[in-house]
Structures are given as structure tokens and as C-alpha cells.
Design a protein around this motif. Structure first.
Motif, PDB file in Angstrom:
ATOM      1  N   GLU A 159       0.830  -1.212   0.000  1.00 45.36           N
ATOM      2  CA  GLU A 159       0.000   0.000   0.000  1.00 45.36           C
ATOM      3  C   GLU A 159       0.861   1.258   0.000  1.00 45.36           C
ATOM      4  OE1 GLU A 159      -2.443  -1.384   3.469  1.00 45.36           O
ATOM      5  OE2 GLU A 159      -4.071  -0.655   2.196  1.00 45.36           O
ATOM      6  N   LEU A 160       1.943   1.234   0.763  1.00 46.94           N
ATOM      7  CA  LEU A 160       2.832   2.408   0.765  1.00 46.94           C
ATOM      8  C   LEU A 160       3.397   2.652  -0.631  1.00 46.94           C
ATOM      9  CD1 LEU A 160       4.665   1.922   4.185  1.00 46.94           C
ATOM     10  CD2 LEU A 160       3.073   3.750   3.574  1.00 46.94           C
ATOM     11  N   GLN A 162       1.865   2.006  -3.473  1.00 51.64           N
ATOM     12  CA  GLN A 162       0.793   2.633  -4.268  1.00 51.64           C
ATOM     13  C   GLN A 162       0.673   4.115  -3.907  1.00 51.64           C
ATOM     14  OE1 GLN A 162      -0.066   0.344  -6.503  1.00 51.64           O
ATOM     15  NE2 GLN A 162       1.173  -0.915  -5.126  1.00 51.64           N
ATOM     16  N   MET A 163       0.825   4.392  -2.614  1.00 50.33           N
ATOM     17  CA  MET A 163       0.642   5.779  -2.172  1.00 50.33           C
ATOM     18  C   MET A 163       1.812   6.650  -2.623  1.00 50.33           C
ATOM     19  SD  MET A 163      -1.401   5.249   1.391  1.00 50.33           S
ATOM     20  CE  MET A 163      -2.016   6.938   1.357  1.00 50.33           C
ATOM     21  N   ARG A 164       3.003   6.077  -2.651  1.00 48.69           N
ATOM     22  CA  ARG A 164       4.137   6.833  -3.217  1.00 48.69           C
ATOM     23  C   ARG A 164       3.880   7.106  -4.701  1.00 48.69           C
ATOM     24  NH1 ARG A 164       7.237   2.645  -0.313  1.00 48.69           N
ATOM     25  NH2 ARG A 164       7.711   3.523   1.720  1.00 48.69           N
ATOM     26  N   ALA A 165       3.351   6.121  -5.383  1.00 49.47           N
ATOM     27  CA  ALA A 165       3.074   6.298  -6.819  1.00 49.47           C
ATOM     28  C   ALA A 165       1.987   7.366  -7.028  1.00 49.47           C
ATOM     29  CB  ALA A 165       2.669   4.975  -7.444  1.00 49.47           C
ATOM     30  N   ALA A 166       1.022   7.409  -6.111  1.00 53.83           N
ATOM     31  CA  ALA A 166      -0.046   8.424  -6.231  1.00 53.83           C
ATOM     32  C   ALA A 166       0.524   9.830  -6.021  1.00 53.83           C
ATOM     33  CB  ALA A 166      -1.164   8.136  -5.232  1.00 53.83           C
ATOM     34  N   MET A 372       1.017   4.106   9.502  1.00 52.86           N
ATOM     35  CA  MET A 372      -0.134   4.966   9.209  1.00 52.86           C
ATOM     36  C   MET A 372       0.296   6.057   8.234  1.00 52.86           C
ATOM     37  SD  MET A 372      -2.118   5.860  12.699  1.00 52.86           S
ATOM     38  CE  MET A 372      -3.365   4.786  13.375  1.00 52.86           C
ATOM     39  N   VAL A 373      -0.615   6.436   7.341  1.00 52.47           N
ATOM     40  CA  VAL A 373      -0.364   7.603   6.490  1.00 52.47           C
ATOM     41  C   VAL A 373      -1.403   8.663   6.840  1.00 52.47           C
ATOM     42  CG1 VAL A 373      -0.243   8.507   4.146  1.00 52.47           C
ATOM     43  CG2 VAL A 373       0.639   6.220   4.645  1.00 52.47           C
ATOM     44  N   VAL A 374      -0.909   9.827   7.191  1.00 51.98           N
ATOM     45  CA  VAL A 374      -1.797  10.932   7.574  1.00 51.98           C
ATOM     46  C   VAL A 374      -1.441  12.156   6.744  1.00 51.98           C
ATOM     47  CG1 VAL A 374      -2.040  10.081   9.931  1.00 51.98           C
ATOM     48  CG2 VAL A 374      -0.267  11.763   9.413  1.00 51.98           C
ATOM     49  N   THR A 375      -2.372  13.080   6.670  1.00 51.14           N
ATOM     50  CA  THR A 375      -2.037  14.367   6.067  1.00 51.14           C
ATOM     51  C   THR A 375      -1.650  15.338   7.182  1.00 51.14           C
ATOM     52  OG1 THR A 375      -4.248  15.337   6.175  1.00 51.14           O
ATOM     53  CG2 THR A 375      -3.739  13.994   4.233  1.00 51.14           C
ATOM     54  N   ILE A 376      -0.797  16.274   6.826  1.00 54.29           N
ATOM     55  CA  ILE A 376      -0.459  17.401   7.711  1.00 54.29           C
ATOM     56  C   ILE A 376      -0.727  18.644   6.884  1.00 54.29           C
ATOM     57  CG2 ILE A 376       1.411  18.616   8.888  1.00 54.29           C
ATOM     58  CD1 ILE A 376       0.511  16.180  10.446  1.00 54.29           C
ATOM     59  N   VAL A 419       2.053  11.991   4.873  1.00 52.19           N
ATOM     60  CA  VAL A 419       3.203  11.601   5.688  1.00 52.19           C
ATOM     61  C   VAL A 419       2.995  10.211   6.266  1.00 52.19           C
ATOM     62  CG1 VAL A 419       4.613  12.279   7.675  1.00 52.19           C
ATOM     63  CG2 VAL A 419       3.471  14.042   6.309  1.00 52.19           C
ATOM     64  N   ALA A 420       3.998   9.351   6.098  1.00 52.79           N
ATOM     65  CA  ALA A 420       3.928   8.010   6.686  1.00 52.79           C
ATOM     66  C   ALA A 420       4.690   8.010   8.000  1.00 52.79           C
ATOM     67  CB  ALA A 420       4.519   6.980   5.724  1.00 52.79           C
ATOM     68  N   CYS A 421       4.025   7.490   9.026  1.00 50.11           N
ATOM     69  CA  CYS A 421       4.654   7.356  10.335  1.00 50.11           C
ATOM     70  C   CYS A 421       5.570   6.129  10.301  1.00 50.11           C
ATOM     71  CB  CYS A 421       3.559   7.192  11.387  1.00 50.11           C
ATOM     72  SG  CYS A 421       4.175   7.032  13.059  1.00 50.11           S
TER      73      CYS A 421
END
Ligand code: GLY
Ligand code: MN
Ligand code: MN
Length: 437
Positions: A159-160, A162-166, A372-376, A419-421
Motif C-alpha cells: 500500500e505504501l 501505491q501511495m508513493r506512486a499516487a 499509518m499515512v496521515v495528512t499534515i 506523511v507516513a509514520c
């Protein structure tokens, strides 16, 4: 093992444990159905059940199903109609195909027969009510959903990726949008430049782009795109993401036009604080504290910019003076949904972790876990209706209204990274900045 197969194995393990703990023996997931406008034959945009796309990179596949049973390969019931009006889903392809038992159906109703051997009195069926077929009525058991939603907060390595690719997909869009702003183009033209550069259309963006020039940057969810360029483009706020295999990015940038130095300095101050907040994304940290920290940082920016005078930062926060300038939450969980589920859960068994009193728009109140991936996404805005309240408050005298009036012409600032924790003691991974770099 590939990242995807490892992800699938993790989901299978989570599902088996969740089924057992909640007294179920089978998990069925409906991808969802196409819905039509009232009295019309045009469908709304299809939005897949996020539980379905958690397992499969299939985002545009209504009427399909997934069956998960302990010790068995997942079964995918894949709807591929013989349709000459539309382009039907292509033949199943990709890494997932070999990892599942595949059944292709041509009519939605065939799913009932294709899943008949999975139905027991202890079957959990996840999906929207409208997806029901005879014998397949979604029951969405709460205890099971709690376990799955809690676990979904932590991303697998797949999943990380995919999220980097996004992120990487969104970056050329942000660069093209900024260039269009600097050329003085309209909001609509900037939006189109974003779409071209990302290869997205309005149909597959993870959320509607927010493209605001000048005062429009003060509207938090500004929903229009003017076709005419303004006489002068002073400032530009763009909140726009991309998606890859069902995973979203959610990125905001704010820019000042050349020569608008006072606003540019305010952006720089906000960026300094935003990077400080990103660094607070650490395992075990209560996300609510990052939100409260934001208010202290906004107070500093307001004081340094001469917007508020004669009050300490602590007093500004305590008296609520920062709130009209920063009237939303610092961020949220991100993943299969832009505002992903489970942000308020007290534990994997459910319950609610309360928002800090007086902070009703915060969307995440959980302690941070690695993965976890969160927005800041701190913001500082000049919103006329909120400023009117401040002007009528006992603190109006501490505000330099001339400065506020000057800066109001720029609308406001938001800077948003994803941001990924990481594990305890490790600095966070700033997915967005890494992609821009
Ligand atoms: N784009 C919506 C948000 O930032 O939450
Ligand atoms: Mn956003
Ligand atoms: Mn966001």
C-alpha cells in the motif's frame, strides 16, 4: 514474495482473525453497484466499496464480489458483461488473477449462484444495501467492521508503494498548475493543465480539485472554477491529488505571484511550521496533540507577521484567537479513501476517541502507529465571516486590521503533505516532499 502477494496474505490473516473473533466463518464483499440519477438513465460516478479495492486493484468494477474463507484462496466473482453500449471491464489480468479463484459472470444476478456455496448462517457481507441479491444481503457486522477499519489504518508495504506512486502522479500536475497560475490563466485553465499533466480526468480524481485564485483561497472547499482569469492573479491555492490502484494522494500548495512579498513571507512562515508539524508524526504520538501544536504555531506566525499584537502565543491559543485563522483540523487518515475510516476509534473494538473540546473539525484522534499515512495540512486564512466574529470579540483590539485587510486580498494559505509514520525513534517519511524532490 511480491509486495502485492504479501499484502494479500496479510489481509487474509487479518480477515481470518476478525471472522473468528466475531463469530463468523465467511466474509463476502460486494464491489458495489452503479446508481442512476432520479428519472434518468445516466449513472452517477461509480465509487467502489473500499473493502473491495483493499484486496484487489479494481476500482471500476461494479457488480463484482469477493469471498474470503479461512484456509482457502479468495474467490473473485468478476462481472464482465457482454455490453455493446459501454466498454466492459477487460479480461481479468494482473498479479491478483493467479492469487484467487476466479469466476467470471455476465449478469449481476449470477453472483448469487457463484457464491451459493459460501453462504452459511455465519456469513458477514460487507457492502451498500443496494448491492443486495437474493440470499446476499449486506449485514455489515459492526464488530467485524471495527476490527477491519482499525487494521486498515496501518498500511502494508504494498500500500505504501501505491501511495508513493499516487504522489508521483500528482507532482507534474502541481507543477503544471503553478506554471499556469504564473502565466495568469483562469482557474478552469489551471485545472485543465493539472488534468493533462497527471493523466487524470474529472471522473477518476480521488476528490474534486480545489483551485482558488486570490480571495477564493479563503473558501476551504471552494467548488467552482472561473473560466475568466482575474484582472490580477496575486495568489493561488491548489488542493489536488491523484490515485493509483485505488490509493489516493491529497496535496495542497499555495503560491504568491512575483512582487507580492508580504504574502510570500507569510507562506514561508507557514511552510516552516508545516515542516515542523510533519516532524511531529512519530509512533505513539497522539494526533490530537499535533492539532493543538498547530494552534501554537499559528499563533507564532500571527505574532511575527504583525497580524495579532500584544498577546502571548499561549494567550492567543487559550482565548481562541487562532481559530478564525485556522478553522479546520490538521489532517486525517489517507488511503483507500481520501478521508479514510477509523479516525475516531478508541480501540480495535470500537468506541470513540473524543476530539479535543472546541475542535469539532478534527478528523483523527488516534495515537499514531508505524505504517499509518496521515495528512499534515495547516492553514491560515482570511475568511470574512470568521473575521467578522473576531472583530466583534474582546480581542479585536489586538488585531491589526490594516494588515488583515491587505492580506485578505490573497485569501489564505494551506500547505498539505502526506506523511507516513515510521517505527519509534525514526523520522517520518514525507511522501509528498520526496515525490517533489
Ligand atoms: N482535499 C481535502 C482535504 O484536504 O482534506
Ligand atoms: Mn487536501
Ligand atoms: Mn486532506
Amino acid at each position: 514474495m511480491s509486495l502485492y502477494l504479501d499484502h494479500l496474505a496479510t489481509l487474509q490473516r487479518h480477515a481470518e482473525s476478525a471472522l473468528e473473533r466475531t463469530g463468523h466463518d465467511t466474509l463476502l464483499i460486494a464491489s458495489g453497484i452503479e446508481k442512476y440519477a432520479f428519472l434518468d438513465d445516466r449513472p452517477y460516478l461509480f465509487q467502489a466499496n473500499p473493502h473491495f479495492k483493499h484486496w484487489l486493484p479494481l476500482t471500476n468494477h461494479p457488480h463484482s464480489w469477493l469471498a474470503v474463507r479461512p484456509g482457502k484462496k479468495p474467490r473473485v466473482v468478476y462481472y464482465q458483461p457482454d455490453d455493446y453500449w459501454h466498454v466492459p471491464p477487460s479480461a481479468p489480468s494482473g498479479e491478483w488473477v493467479d492469487a484467487v479463484e476466479l469466476v467470471v459472470i455476465r449478469e449481476p444476478e449470477e453472483a448469487a449462484a457463484a457464491l451459493a456455496d459460501c453462504i452459511t448462517p455465519r456469513t458477514a457481507i460487507l457492502g451498500e444495501a443496494d448491492a443486495a441479491l437474493p440470499g446476499l444481503t449486506p449485514n455489515n457486522p459492526e464488530a467485524l467492521l471495527n476490527l477491519l477499519h482499525w487494521a486498515r489504518g496501518v498500511k502494508s508495504p504494498y500500500e505504501l508503494e501505491q501511495m508513493r506512486a499516487a504522489q508521483r502522479r500528482a507532482v507534474p500536475g502541481h507543477n503544471a498548475a503553478r506554471a499556469a497560475f504564473l502565466r495568469g490563466e483562469s482557474e478552469a485553465a489551471i485545472h485543465r493543465a493539472y488534468l493533462v499533466a497527471t493523466g487524470h480526468t474529472d471522473r477518476d480524481l480521488p476528490y474534486s480539485n480545489i483551485v482558488g485564485l486570490n480571495e477564493h483561497a479563503a473558501v476551504l472547499h471552494y467548488q467552482y472554477q472561473d473560466e475568466s482569469p482575474p484582472a490580477e492573479s496575486r495568489s493561488f491555492l491548489i488542493d489536488a491529488g491523484a490515485q493509483v490502484n485505488g490509493y489516493a494522494s491529497d496535496i495542497t500548495r499555495t503560491w504568491a505571484a512575483p512582487g507580492h512579498d508580504e504574502f510570500a513571507a507569510l507562506i514561508a512562515a507557514m511552510e516552516r511550521e508545516q515542516l515542523g508539524l510533519v516532524d511531529e508524526v512519530r509512533e505513539g504520538v497522539d494526533y490530537r496533540n499535533i492539532h493543538l501544536s498547530t494552534h501554537r504555531r499559528i499563533a507564532r506566525v500571527l505574532r511575527e507577521a504583525g497580524i495579532v499584537n500584544g498577546m502571548s502565543d499561549e494567550a492567543m491559543v487559550a482565548e481562541g484567537v487562532t481559530k478564525p485563522f485556522f478553522p479546520h483540523g490538521i489532517g486525517h487518515l489517507l488511503g483507500l479513501l481520501v478521508h479514510d475510516v477509523g479516525g475516531f476509534m478508541a480501540s480495535e473494538d470500537g468506541g470513540v476517541a473524543d476530539k479535543p473540546e472546541g475542535h469539532r473539525y478534527l478528523r483523527l484522534t488516534r495515537p499514531l502507529q508505524a505504517g499509518m499515512v496521515v495528512t499534515i495540512e495547516p492553514g491560515l486564512y482570511f475568511i470574512p465571516t470568521l473575521l467578522r466574529g473576531l472583530r466583534a470579540s474582546p480581542h479585536a483590539a489586538q488585531v491589526d486590521w490594516d494588515v488583515v485587510d491587505r492580506l485578505s486580498r490573497y485569501g489564505g494559505i494551506r500547505i498539505e503533505d502526506d506523511v507516513a509514520c515510521r517505527a519509534a525513534g525514526e523520522a517520518p517519511e514525507n511522501l509528498t516532499r520526496d515525490a517533489f524532490a
